[in-house]
Write an enzyme that holds these catalytic residues in place. Structure first.
Site, PDB file in Angstrom:
ATOM      1  CB  CYS A   2      -1.170   0.030   1.123  1.00 46.43           C
ATOM      2  SG  CYS A   2      -2.016  -1.536   1.629  1.00 46.43           S
ATOM      3  CD1 TRP A  74      -1.498  -5.556  -4.138  1.00 52.11           C
ATOM      4  CD2 TRP A  74      -0.921  -6.339  -2.299  1.00 52.11           C
ATOM      5  NE1 TRP A  74      -1.168  -6.966  -4.348  1.00 52.11           N
ATOM      6  CE2 TRP A  74      -0.832  -7.538  -3.404  1.00 52.11           C
ATOM      7  CE3 TRP A  74      -0.348  -6.512  -1.143  1.00 52.11           C
ATOM      8  CZ2 TRP A  74      -0.086  -8.832  -3.229  1.00 52.11           C
ATOM      9  CZ3 TRP A  74       0.306  -8.020  -0.856  1.00 52.11           C
ATOM     10  CH2 TRP A  74       0.291  -8.955  -1.926  1.00 52.11           C
ATOM     11  CG  ASN A 100       2.896   0.257   3.506  1.00 48.45           C
ATOM     12  OD1 ASN A 100       4.068   0.767   3.336  1.00 48.45           O
ATOM     13  ND2 ASN A 100       2.601  -0.950   3.234  1.00 48.45           N
ATOM     14  N   GLY A 101       1.302  -1.897   5.976  1.00 46.03           N
ATOM     15  CA  GLY A 101       2.138  -2.982   6.614  1.00 46.03           C
ATOM     16  C   GLY A 101       1.278  -3.957   7.278  1.00 46.03           C
ATOM     17  CD  GLU A 483      13.335 -11.260 -14.931  1.00 51.17           C
ATOM     18  OE1 GLU A 483      12.976 -12.058 -13.648  1.00 51.17           O
ATOM     19  OE2 GLU A 483      13.035 -10.055 -15.012  1.00 51.17           O
ATOM     20  CE  LYS A 487       9.643  -9.262 -15.527  1.00 48.47           C
ATOM     21  NZ  LYS A 487      10.631  -8.774 -14.535  1.00 48.47           N
ATOM     22  CD  GLU A 490       6.258  -9.596 -13.411  1.00 49.25           C
ATOM     23  OE1 GLU A 490       7.404  -9.197 -13.720  1.00 49.25           O
ATOM     24  OE2 GLU A 490       5.803  -9.066 -12.406  1.00 49.25           O
ATOM     25  CG  HIS A 506      14.538 -36.231 -15.972  1.00 50.15           C
ATOM     26  ND1 HIS A 506      14.967 -37.498 -15.908  1.00 50.15           N
ATOM     27  CD2 HIS A 506      15.736 -35.507 -16.303  1.00 50.15           C
ATOM     28  CE1 HIS A 506      16.275 -37.698 -16.207  1.00 50.15           C
ATOM     29  NE2 HIS A 506      16.665 -36.435 -16.428  1.00 50.15           N
ATOM     30  CE  LYS A 605       9.214  -1.440  -9.707  1.00 50.22           C
ATOM     31  NZ  LYS A 605       9.876  -2.549 -10.500  1.00 50.22           N
TER      32      LYS A 605
HETATM   33  C1  F6R Z   1       8.837  -9.094 -10.959  1.00 44.11           C
HETATM   34  C2  F6R Z   1       9.208  -7.890  -9.917  1.00 44.11           C
HETATM   35  C3  F6R Z   1       9.347  -8.738  -8.783  1.00 44.11           C
HETATM   36  C4  F6R Z   1      10.532  -7.927  -7.824  1.00 44.11           C
HETATM   37  C5  F6R Z   1      10.233  -8.626  -6.397  1.00 44.11           C
HETATM   38  C6  F6R Z   1      11.603  -8.118  -5.483  1.00 44.11           C
HETATM   39  O1  F6R Z   1       8.787  -8.124 -12.545  1.00 44.11           O
HETATM   40  O2  F6R Z   1       9.454  -6.871 -10.049  1.00 44.11           O
HETATM   41  O3  F6R Z   1       9.439 -10.133  -8.857  1.00 44.11           O
HETATM   42  O4  F6R Z   1      11.533  -8.186  -8.320  1.00 44.11           O
HETATM   43  O5  F6R Z   1       9.166  -8.201  -5.763  1.00 44.11           O
HETATM   44  O6  F6R Z   1      11.496  -6.819  -5.454  1.00 44.11           O
HETATM   45  P1  F6R Z   1      12.666  -5.891  -5.212  1.00 44.11           P
HETATM   46  O7  F6R Z   1      13.751  -6.062  -5.918  1.00 44.11           O
HETATM   47  O8  F6R Z   1      12.107  -4.271  -4.812  1.00 44.11           O
HETATM   48  O9  F6R Z   1      13.088  -6.354  -3.541  1.00 44.11           O
END
Ligand code: F6R
Length: 610
Positions: A2, A74, A100-101, A483, A487, A490, A506, A605
């Site tokens: 949040c 969130w 937030n938390g 990765e 991507k 998500e 396997h 994010k």
């Molecule tokens: C995916 C993504 C997340 C972050 C993860 C860690 O595209 O961005 O998987 O990598 O939440 O976030 P940070 O790097 O901020 O600790």
């Protein structure tokens, strides 16, 4: 998770709060709300949905007031709904909070408060905070907040206002970020700097356990034991423009295109090309300790964890020090075995605020280990708590899907590997020279890949309607495949999995049919033939195969359905190139499927809750 904001001054607070919340939507966006002190009482307007929905609700109501707090949510406790949205109030609206938390002991506190006559209306953990403050209020809001948080187990960045004390907002932080923007006759509160940058560059970055009384012309900060803190002003030197879309349709695409300068900035002043050396001047870990290392743990989450997987290959190859890569959410609870004298814990975190990463870091420090952080945010919790920091200079990353932060995390892995290799003399001069020269070529090579974006768009056209997709590779190629898979899933919601190519037979091969396209990352020279055999295995099961490789492997064209060529570079540096078409593929596939690229469902994010 949040985002929270606050304003106290002489202007109308509502537009300032909304503007700030827009900059924090990356932290969560399933509901939003504001509370404003309107004359003698507090108005709360909140709704499930995006900020746009809140703006619709505010339209025509235009609540007045020059003091207020706001929130973008969130959901953790309680589904997204109007009633569960913040701000939350105590029984009679006199005490209003945004948070937030997570309040871990909220059920216990709720029971205790209910027994004392408090009536709850939401399913959230946050509501207990408002009731706690009300419970402890005896004419001093600061004291009431202090007492309230002393009962709380968990994490919080919280702002509280009350119509009993109309001249202040009290805010407090523990394990969730909080900054105070210092204005002239006005002050701002936010979870993150971009939310206040249009108004001020002078900030206080609150530390864990600090509590602040924010007034029109004064901000007083106290530590956990109640003493006043003489806080240093942190001056922000990057601008808002850097956090805007700059003509791109989405932040994600803009950030993908910002990778060449981000790589350059992360390399800047760190490559000495006269002596062919890496110089990490900011490092404060002693050389002797580094030379004696016999194990490195890399701990991170999500994409940062994937950068760690590349880091393992790179650091082990360059330094011969064994590296364990761990998900922070696992590491923190698995009682790791650490030798503080000879082990180093590295954490990687774009935001520097990820709750699990922070907890893993605290655990390691508690065991006496040294922690080296790789982070993108100066002043973040991770940067402040680490023994030493390597900053990635990617600039603010706004899209939920990490791209430029990931690529600069990889750059940090190479720099770090080279740094240790220099100390331990585990690479020859010639090897170091080749890698440094290779690194210097990367920005223009990434640029060349970006110029081939229409080709990736065509591939996305072919695969975007599929429901499953596999990524395969070996070694470094496999780490990149992981990765690429994250991507794609998500942001496009296509079910994607990455497999070590040699592992397919396997079990997973049973899933491969003509309806499961396979992206094969195949660049590593020593294992090229091996991966090629695995490509033949999936081809034999009618999979549509797209290879990501280099021109010298042109003969692959007869084995697969499509090829995307990336420029040639040193074997070890190839992940810096192969990840780019995979990022673009995820972007275009998501776009074609009509997904919200920058704000994928259920995600945020910055994951500041466990
Ligand atoms: C995916 C993504 C997340 C972050 C993860 C860690 O595209 O961005 O998987 O990598 O939440 O976030 P940070 O790097 O901020 O600790």
């Amino acid at each position: 998770m949040c985002g929270i904001v606050g304003y106290i001054g002489t202007q109308q607070a509502c537009p300032i709060l909304i503007e700030g919340l827009k900059k924090l939507e990356y932290r969560g966006y399933d509901s939003a709300g504001v509370a404003l002190l309107n004359g003698g009482y507090i108005d709360i307007i909140k709704t499930v949905g995006r900020l746009y929905d809140l703006e619709q609700k505010l339209d025509g109501v235009s609540p007045e007031g020059s003091m207020g707090i706001g929130h973008t949510r969130w959901a953790t406790h309680g589904r997204p709904s109007d009633v569960n949205s913040h701000p939350h109030k105590a029984c009679d609206s006199d005490f209003v909070v945004v948070h937030n938390g997570i309040v871990e002991n909220y059920l216990e506190l709720k029971g205790w408060l209910t027994a004392r006559g408090h009536v709850f209306c939401s399913e959230t953990d946050t509501e207990v905070l408002a009731h706690l403050v009300e419970n402890y209020y005896q004419g001093d809001l600061l004291e009431a907040v202090r007492k309230a948080v002393s009962k709380v187990e968990g994490s919080y960045a919280m702002a509280v206002m009350s119509d009993r004390e109309k001249d202040k907002i009290v805010c407090v932080r523990k394990e969730s970020p909080l900054v105070i923007g210092l204005g002239n006759g006005e002050q701002f509160i936010a979870s993150d700097i971009p939310a206040i940058l249009n108004h001020t560059r002078e900030t206080y970055i609150m530390d864990d356990g600090e509590i602040a009384v924010v007034q029109i012309d004064d901000v007083s900060i106290y530590n956990g034991s109640g003493s006043k803190v003489n806080k240093q002003v942190f001056k922000v030197n990057w601008d808002q423009q850097a956090a805007e879309k700059g003509g791109f349709e989405h932040f994600m695409l803009k950030e993908i295109y910002e990778q060449p300068p981000a790589i350059k900035d992360t390399l800047k002043d760190r490559l000495n090309v006269l002596d062919y050396k890496v110089e990490l001047k900011e490092l404060s870990l002693e050389n002797q300790y580094l030379k004696n290392l016999n194990k490195i743990f890399i701990v991170a989450c999500g994409t940062a964890y994937h950068a760690g997987l590349i880091g393992k290959h790179v650091i082990e190859k360059m330094t011969r020090i064994p590296v364990e890569v761990e998900l922070a959410s696992e590491y923190r609870y698995r009682d790791p075995i650490i030798d503080p004298e000879k082990n180093l814990v590295m954490v990687i975190s774009q935001s520097g605020e990820t709750a699990d990463t922070l907890a893993a870091m605290k655990l390691s420090k508690g065991m006496g280990a040294k922690v080296l952080a790789v982070t993108n945010v100066v002043g973040s919790s991770v940067s402040r708590e680490a023994d030493s920091v390597i900053y990635t200079w990617a600039g603010p990353e706004i899209a939920v899907a990490s791209t430029k932060a990931y690529i600069t995390q990889l750059v940090a892995m190479y720099l770090w590997g080279l740094h240790i290799a220099q100390l331990k003399e585990t690479l020859s001069r010639d090897q170091v020279t080749k890698i440094i020269d290779g690194l210097r070529r990367i920005p223009s090579q990434v640029q060349a890949i970006l110029e081939q974006a229409p080709k990736v768009e065509n591939i996305a056209e072919t695969v975007h309607q599929k429901e499953d997709l596999f990524f395969i590779g070996r070694g470094l190629d496999y780490a990149v495949a992981q990765e690429g898979s994250l991507k794609l899933k998500e942001i496009s919601y296509i079910h994607a999995e990455a497999y070590a190519a040699g592992e397919l037979k396997h079990g997973t091969l049973a899933l491969v049919t003509e309806d499961t396209p396979v992206m094969a990352v195949i660049t590593q020279k020593d294992i090229y033939e091996k991966t090629l055999s695995n490509i033949k295995e999936v081809k034999a099961r009618d999979a549509y195969v797209i290879a990501v490789t280099v021109k010298s492997n042109q003969s692959i064209e007869s084995e697969v359905d499509e090829v995307f060529y990336v420029p040639e570079n040193e074997n070890i540096l190839m992940p810096l190139l192969t990840v780019v078409p995979l990022q673009l593929l995820a972007y275009y596939a998501a776009l074609m499927r009509g997904c919200d690229v920058d704000k994928p469902r259920n995600l945020a994010k910055s994951v500041t809750v466990e």
